[in-house]
Design a protein around this motif. Sequence first.
Motif, PDB file in Angstrom:
ATOM      1  N   ASP A 157       0.044   6.430  11.340  1.00  0.00           N
ATOM      2  CA  ASP A 157      -0.594   6.189  12.633  1.00  0.00           C
ATOM      3  C   ASP A 157      -1.975   5.571  12.459  1.00  0.00           C
ATOM      4  O   ASP A 157      -2.281   4.534  13.041  1.00  0.00           O
ATOM      5  CB  ASP A 157      -0.686   7.497  13.421  1.00  0.00           C
ATOM      6  CG  ASP A 157      -1.309   7.300  14.788  1.00  0.00           C
ATOM      7  OD1 ASP A 157      -0.815   6.439  15.545  1.00  0.00           O
ATOM      8  OD2 ASP A 157      -2.275   8.015  15.113  1.00  0.00           O
ATOM      9  N   VAL A 158      -2.807   6.196  11.650  1.00  0.00           N
ATOM     10  CA  VAL A 158      -4.168   5.679  11.467  1.00  0.00           C
ATOM     11  C   VAL A 158      -4.160   4.341  10.726  1.00  0.00           C
ATOM     12  O   VAL A 158      -4.955   3.454  11.033  1.00  0.00           O
ATOM     13  CB  VAL A 158      -5.085   6.721  10.782  1.00  0.00           C
ATOM     14  CG1 VAL A 158      -4.801   6.846   9.310  1.00  0.00           C
ATOM     15  CG2 VAL A 158      -6.546   6.369  10.999  1.00  0.00           C
ATOM     16  N   ALA A 159      -3.266   4.162   9.780  1.00  0.00           N
ATOM     17  CA  ALA A 159      -3.181   2.902   9.042  1.00  0.00           C
ATOM     18  C   ALA A 159      -2.817   1.746   9.978  1.00  0.00           C
ATOM     19  O   ALA A 159      -3.439   0.684   9.931  1.00  0.00           O
ATOM     20  CB  ALA A 159      -2.162   3.001   7.909  1.00  0.00           C
ATOM     21  N   CYS A 160      -1.825   1.966  10.830  1.00  0.00           N
ATOM     22  CA  CYS A 160      -1.375   0.910  11.740  1.00  0.00           C
ATOM     23  C   CYS A 160      -2.398   0.625  12.837  1.00  0.00           C
ATOM     24  O   CYS A 160      -2.463  -0.492  13.339  1.00  0.00           O
ATOM     25  CB  CYS A 160      -0.027   1.279  12.354  1.00  0.00           C
ATOM     26  SG  CYS A 160       1.325   1.237  11.161  1.00  0.00           S
ATOM     27  N   LYS A 161      -3.184   1.629  13.202  1.00  0.00           N
ATOM     28  CA  LYS A 161      -4.228   1.420  14.202  1.00  0.00           C
ATOM     29  C   LYS A 161      -5.457   0.750  13.597  1.00  0.00           C
ATOM     30  O   LYS A 161      -6.215   0.096  14.297  1.00  0.00           O
ATOM     31  CB  LYS A 161      -4.631   2.752  14.834  1.00  0.00           C
ATOM     32  CG  LYS A 161      -3.586   3.306  15.768  1.00  0.00           C
ATOM     33  CD  LYS A 161      -4.002   4.652  16.321  1.00  0.00           C
ATOM     34  CE  LYS A 161      -2.962   5.204  17.280  1.00  0.00           C
ATOM     35  NZ  LYS A 161      -3.319   6.557  17.738  1.00  0.00           N
ATOM     36  N   THR A 162      -5.650   0.911  12.296  1.00  0.00           N
ATOM     37  CA  THR A 162      -6.829   0.365  11.628  1.00  0.00           C
ATOM     38  C   THR A 162      -6.678  -1.118  11.320  1.00  0.00           C
ATOM     39  O   THR A 162      -7.637  -1.875  11.444  1.00  0.00           O
ATOM     40  CB  THR A 162      -7.093   1.133  10.314  1.00  0.00           C
ATOM     41  OG1 THR A 162      -7.323   2.506  10.637  1.00  0.00           O
ATOM     42  CG2 THR A 162      -8.289   0.573   9.575  1.00  0.00           C
ATOM     43  N   ALA A 163      -5.507  -1.541  10.900  1.00  0.00           N
ATOM     44  CA  ALA A 163      -5.321  -2.924  10.461  1.00  0.00           C
ATOM     45  C   ALA A 163      -3.913  -3.409  10.794  1.00  0.00           C
ATOM     46  O   ALA A 163      -3.033  -2.614  11.108  1.00  0.00           O
ATOM     47  CB  ALA A 163      -5.571  -3.027   8.958  1.00  0.00           C
ATOM     48  N   ASP A 164      -3.722  -4.705  10.683  1.00  0.00           N
ATOM     49  CA  ASP A 164      -2.430  -5.316  10.968  1.00  0.00           C
ATOM     50  C   ASP A 164      -1.509  -5.146   9.764  1.00  0.00           C
ATOM     51  O   ASP A 164      -1.420  -6.026   8.906  1.00  0.00           O
ATOM     52  CB  ASP A 164      -2.621  -6.798  11.305  1.00  0.00           C
ATOM     53  CG  ASP A 164      -1.322  -7.469  11.730  1.00  0.00           C
ATOM     54  OD1 ASP A 164      -0.383  -6.755  12.139  1.00  0.00           O
ATOM     55  OD2 ASP A 164      -1.250  -8.709  11.632  1.00  0.00           O
ATOM     56  N   GLY A 192       0.843  -1.194   0.000  1.00  0.00           N
ATOM     57  CA  GLY A 192       0.000   0.000   0.000  1.00  0.00           C
ATOM     58  C   GLY A 192       0.872   1.235   0.000  1.00  0.00           C
ATOM     59  O   GLY A 192       1.877   1.304   0.713  1.00  0.00           O
ATOM     60  N   LEU A 193       0.501   2.213  -0.806  1.00  0.00           N
ATOM     61  CA  LEU A 193       1.256   3.455  -0.905  1.00  0.00           C
ATOM     62  C   LEU A 193       0.328   4.622  -0.602  1.00  0.00           C
ATOM     63  O   LEU A 193      -0.790   4.687  -1.128  1.00  0.00           O
ATOM     64  CB  LEU A 193       1.823   3.616  -2.318  1.00  0.00           C
ATOM     65  CG  LEU A 193       2.673   2.456  -2.830  1.00  0.00           C
ATOM     66  CD1 LEU A 193       2.817   2.519  -4.334  1.00  0.00           C
ATOM     67  CD2 LEU A 193       4.023   2.479  -2.154  1.00  0.00           C
ATOM     68  N   VAL A 194       0.800   5.538   0.234  1.00  0.00           N
ATOM     69  CA  VAL A 194       0.043   6.754   0.532  1.00  0.00           C
ATOM     70  C   VAL A 194       1.008   7.919   0.399  1.00  0.00           C
ATOM     71  O   VAL A 194       2.092   7.905   0.988  1.00  0.00           O
ATOM     72  CB  VAL A 194      -0.562   6.730   1.947  1.00  0.00           C
ATOM     73  CG1 VAL A 194      -1.332   8.018   2.220  1.00  0.00           C
ATOM     74  CG2 VAL A 194      -1.456   5.518   2.141  1.00  0.00           C
ATOM     75  N   ALA A 248      -8.305   4.139   5.343  1.00  0.00           N
ATOM     76  CA  ALA A 248      -8.344   4.952   6.555  1.00  0.00           C
ATOM     77  C   ALA A 248      -7.330   6.093   6.491  1.00  0.00           C
ATOM     78  O   ALA A 248      -7.622   7.227   6.886  1.00  0.00           O
ATOM     79  CB  ALA A 248      -8.079   4.074   7.783  1.00  0.00           C
ATOM     80  N   ALA A 249      -6.130   5.798   5.986  1.00  0.00           N
ATOM     81  CA  ALA A 249      -5.094   6.826   5.857  1.00  0.00           C
ATOM     82  C   ALA A 249      -5.520   7.908   4.871  1.00  0.00           C
ATOM     83  O   ALA A 249      -5.285   9.104   5.100  1.00  0.00           O
ATOM     84  CB  ALA A 249      -3.777   6.191   5.419  1.00  0.00           C
ATOM     85  N   VAL A 250      -6.162   7.505   3.784  1.00  0.00           N
ATOM     86  CA  VAL A 250      -6.640   8.473   2.791  1.00  0.00           C
ATOM     87  C   VAL A 250      -7.673   9.406   3.419  1.00  0.00           C
ATOM     88  O   VAL A 250      -7.615  10.632   3.247  1.00  0.00           O
ATOM     89  CB  VAL A 250      -7.222   7.744   1.549  1.00  0.00           C
ATOM     90  CG1 VAL A 250      -8.019   8.696   0.678  1.00  0.00           C
ATOM     91  CG2 VAL A 250      -6.100   7.102   0.751  1.00  0.00           C
ATOM     92  N   GLU A 251      -8.621   8.843   4.163  1.00  0.00           N
ATOM     93  CA  GLU A 251      -9.649   9.665   4.807  1.00  0.00           C
ATOM     94  C   GLU A 251      -9.015  10.680   5.759  1.00  0.00           C
ATOM     95  O   GLU A 251      -9.401  11.850   5.783  1.00  0.00           O
ATOM     96  CB  GLU A 251     -10.660   8.789   5.556  1.00  0.00           C
ATOM     97  CG  GLU A 251     -11.571   8.012   4.644  1.00  0.00           C
ATOM     98  CD  GLU A 251     -12.382   8.909   3.718  1.00  0.00           C
ATOM     99  OE1 GLU A 251     -12.959   9.910   4.194  1.00  0.00           O
ATOM    100  OE2 GLU A 251     -12.424   8.606   2.507  1.00  0.00           O
ATOM    101  N   ALA A 290      -6.121  -6.185   4.857  1.00  0.00           N
ATOM    102  CA  ALA A 290      -5.585  -5.237   5.843  1.00  0.00           C
ATOM    103  C   ALA A 290      -5.029  -3.998   5.156  1.00  0.00           C
ATOM    104  O   ALA A 290      -5.256  -2.868   5.611  1.00  0.00           O
ATOM    105  CB  ALA A 290      -4.512  -5.910   6.689  1.00  0.00           C
ATOM    106  N   ILE A 291      -4.309  -4.193   4.067  1.00  0.00           N
ATOM    107  CA  ILE A 291      -3.740  -3.049   3.345  1.00  0.00           C
ATOM    108  C   ILE A 291      -4.838  -2.168   2.765  1.00  0.00           C
ATOM    109  O   ILE A 291      -4.779  -0.938   2.864  1.00  0.00           O
ATOM    110  CB  ILE A 291      -2.762  -3.519   2.236  1.00  0.00           C
ATOM    111  CG1 ILE A 291      -1.468  -4.015   2.875  1.00  0.00           C
ATOM    112  CG2 ILE A 291      -2.466  -2.406   1.236  1.00  0.00           C
ATOM    113  CD1 ILE A 291      -0.659  -2.950   3.599  1.00  0.00           C
ATOM    114  N   LYS A 292      -5.860  -2.784   2.187  1.00  0.00           N
ATOM    115  CA  LYS A 292      -6.961  -1.985   1.633  1.00  0.00           C
ATOM    116  C   LYS A 292      -7.627  -1.151   2.719  1.00  0.00           C
ATOM    117  O   LYS A 292      -7.879   0.042   2.536  1.00  0.00           O
ATOM    118  CB  LYS A 292      -7.986  -2.881   0.933  1.00  0.00           C
ATOM    119  CG  LYS A 292      -7.522  -3.398  -0.401  1.00  0.00           C
ATOM    120  CD  LYS A 292      -8.591  -4.246  -1.075  1.00  0.00           C
ATOM    121  CE  LYS A 292      -8.111  -4.739  -2.432  1.00  0.00           C
ATOM    122  NZ  LYS A 292      -9.127  -5.557  -3.102  1.00  0.00           N
ATOM    123  N   ALA A 293      -7.895  -1.754   3.867  1.00  0.00           N
ATOM    124  CA  ALA A 293      -8.525  -1.035   4.975  1.00  0.00           C
ATOM    125  C   ALA A 293      -7.613   0.062   5.520  1.00  0.00           C
ATOM    126  O   ALA A 293      -8.057   1.191   5.784  1.00  0.00           O
ATOM    127  CB  ALA A 293      -8.897  -2.012   6.087  1.00  0.00           C
TER     128      ALA A 293
END
Length: 125
Positions: free
Chosen positions: A21-28, A6-8, A59-62, A52-55
């Motif tokens: 931060d939000v990506a790691c808190k959202t999924a493994d 996943g790339l942001v 979340a990071a995008v939002e 997990a990457i999609k989620a």
Amino acid sequence: MKKALGLVETRGMIGAIEAVDVACKTADVEVLNKHLVKGGIVTVELVGDVGAIKAAVEAAVEMTKKLGVYVSSHVIPRPDESIYTMIEKKNIKKENEIVEVIEEIEKVLEEKITEEKTKDKKIKK
């Protein structure tokens, strides 16, 4: 099983830190790397299973859109191994060090908000 990538991409390091931060808190997911691109653009790379990457990326995008620093994002479900050879692996700070950086940023932001409130009160008087 191959991991998803996943790339942001954000404008500025604060947005990148928030995205991670939000990506790691959202999924493994794990942070693979970060790249500082010209013009203040920061790209973070995350790895994990596809769901997990999609989620995490969503979340990071939002979060980065809310902050107004979103540039782009992309998920590669099962990247070819040659993709990983293109990406230079770097040592990423441990979770505790990242938390310390985030706490320091929050402290600076709180101080800035307090200063602005004080200025507003002085102007109103």
